[in-house]
Design an enzyme around this catalytic site. Sequence first.
Site, PDB file in Angstrom:
ATOM      1  N   GLU A 117       0.817  -1.210   0.000  1.00  0.00           N
ATOM      2  CA  GLU A 117       0.000   0.000   0.000  1.00  0.00           C
ATOM      3  C   GLU A 117       0.850   1.258   0.000  1.00  0.00           C
ATOM      4  OE1 GLU A 117      -2.720   0.596   3.321  1.00  0.00           O
ATOM      5  OE2 GLU A 117      -3.752   2.116   2.128  1.00  0.00           O
ATOM      6  N   ASP A 138      -0.793  -4.922   3.071  1.00  0.00           N
ATOM      7  CA  ASP A 138      -1.333  -3.721   3.714  1.00  0.00           C
ATOM      8  C   ASP A 138      -0.748  -3.705   5.123  1.00  0.00           C
ATOM      9  OD1 ASP A 138      -2.666  -1.584   4.730  1.00  0.00           O
ATOM     10  OD2 ASP A 138      -4.601  -2.125   3.884  1.00  0.00           O
ATOM     11  N   ILE A 157      -0.948  -1.627   7.615  1.00  0.00           N
ATOM     12  CA  ILE A 157      -1.976  -1.340   8.636  1.00  0.00           C
ATOM     13  C   ILE A 157      -3.291  -1.139   7.886  1.00  0.00           C
ATOM     14  CG2 ILE A 157      -2.744   0.157  10.519  1.00  0.00           C
ATOM     15  CD1 ILE A 157       0.120   0.868  11.135  1.00  0.00           C
ATOM     16  N   THR A 171      -6.246   2.099   8.930  1.00  0.00           N
ATOM     17  CA  THR A 171      -5.355   3.166   9.417  1.00  0.00           C
ATOM     18  C   THR A 171      -6.145   4.221  10.193  1.00  0.00           C
ATOM     19  OG1 THR A 171      -3.844   2.820   7.576  1.00  0.00           O
ATOM     20  CG2 THR A 171      -3.665   4.922   8.699  1.00  0.00           C
TER      21      THR A 171
HETATM   22  C1  IPD Z   1      -9.052   0.995   4.175  1.00  0.00           C
HETATM   23  C2  IPD Z   1      -9.886   0.180   5.112  1.00  0.00           C
HETATM   24  C3  IPD Z   1     -11.318   0.669   5.069  1.00  0.00           C
HETATM   25  C4  IPD Z   1     -11.888   0.564   3.686  1.00  0.00           C
HETATM   26  C5  IPD Z   1     -11.024   1.320   2.704  1.00  0.00           C
HETATM   27  C6  IPD Z   1      -9.575   0.857   2.789  1.00  0.00           C
HETATM   28  P1  IPD Z   1      -6.482   1.373   4.870  1.00  0.00           P
HETATM   29  O1  IPD Z   1      -7.716   0.536   4.176  1.00  0.00           O
HETATM   30  O2  IPD Z   1      -9.845  -1.180   4.767  1.00  0.00           O
HETATM   31  O3  IPD Z   1     -12.140  -0.116   5.891  1.00  0.00           O
HETATM   32  O4  IPD Z   1     -13.179   1.096   3.665  1.00  0.00           O
HETATM   33  O5  IPD Z   1     -11.529   1.092   1.413  1.00  0.00           O
HETATM   34  O6  IPD Z   1      -8.798   1.637   1.912  1.00  0.00           O
HETATM   35  O7  IPD Z   1      -6.354   2.644   4.093  1.00  0.00           O
HETATM   36  O8  IPD Z   1      -6.847   1.604   6.273  1.00  0.00           O
HETATM   37  O9  IPD Z   1      -5.322   0.475   4.682  1.00  0.00           O
END
Ligand code: IPD
Length: 272
Positions: free
Chosen positions: A69, A89, A91, A94
């Site tokens: 990511e 990913d 975290i 996040t």
């Molecule tokens: C996000 C989380 C969130 C989801 C977003 C993601 P991140 O990932 O999984 O629940 O709704 O689409 O991007 O940015 O916390 O790694």
Amino acid sequence: MPDIDECYMVVLRLVKEAGSVVREKINTPKDAMTKSCDVDLVTEWDQKVEKLLIDGISSKFPDHKFIGEEGSSLGNTVELTDAPTWIIDPIDGTMNFVHSLPHTCISIALVINKVTEIGVVYNPILEQFFTARRGQGAFLNGAPISISGEKELRKALVMMEMGTSRDPEKMKVVLENANNLTPQVHGIRALGSAALNMCMVALGGADVSFEFGIHAWDVAAGDIIVREAGGVCIDPAGGPFDLMSRRVLCASTMELAQELAAILIQYYPERD
Ligand code: IPD
């Protein structure tokens, strides 16, 4: 073909190490930076955990590739080839991590020849360690897990997210789906982590989870964990799951997955 047993041992060790970082930092103040929009956050800890995982894997498997990511948000190419590729990913959730909400996890998968071999999702705050290997079942903290078996949407607990995009068109679709679904299902829930939402389906705590706009790193590990727990993962319009499409629907059964797919208002983000 790399030795999958060795890959698995290495990733388990590194994910535990990464988990210690997340656990240690979750209740500390953090400076969050923004990425695609004001609510798409990244912290120095996302970057450090991703580095820890990539450095650790590279030192053992120098020819393996990565789709991460944070590297991707810095402009690294996101290309899934047939080479052994770790999709990371560091975290997931996040926003939760920034707010000290304990639903946050490390999500990592190993994909070889475009087939997922290993998936690990670790919430180090609640000590939920989800693992799956192709053909070997899915586990929570070492104990086998399986989906609920629910087939009917009217009895389903549905995981869905508002997502991190503030694009008006995307938000309209999300809110219309929430509006349409609420009277037709048992309930709607959101943990704030796509990977953990999927793991809830895998362990039978929820029946179906869908989201538009996620990335490969949010769902690669969740996909194999759900399938190894006996569930299905498809495209939200009913076709086959495509890891790079930024669309996911996973469910306890194919009947339930298709019933939901048939009534969802669709959204097609730009691919990874
Ligand atoms: C996000 C989380 C969130 C989801 C977003 C993601 P991140 O990932 O999984 O629940 O709704 O689409 O991007 O940015 O916390 O790694």
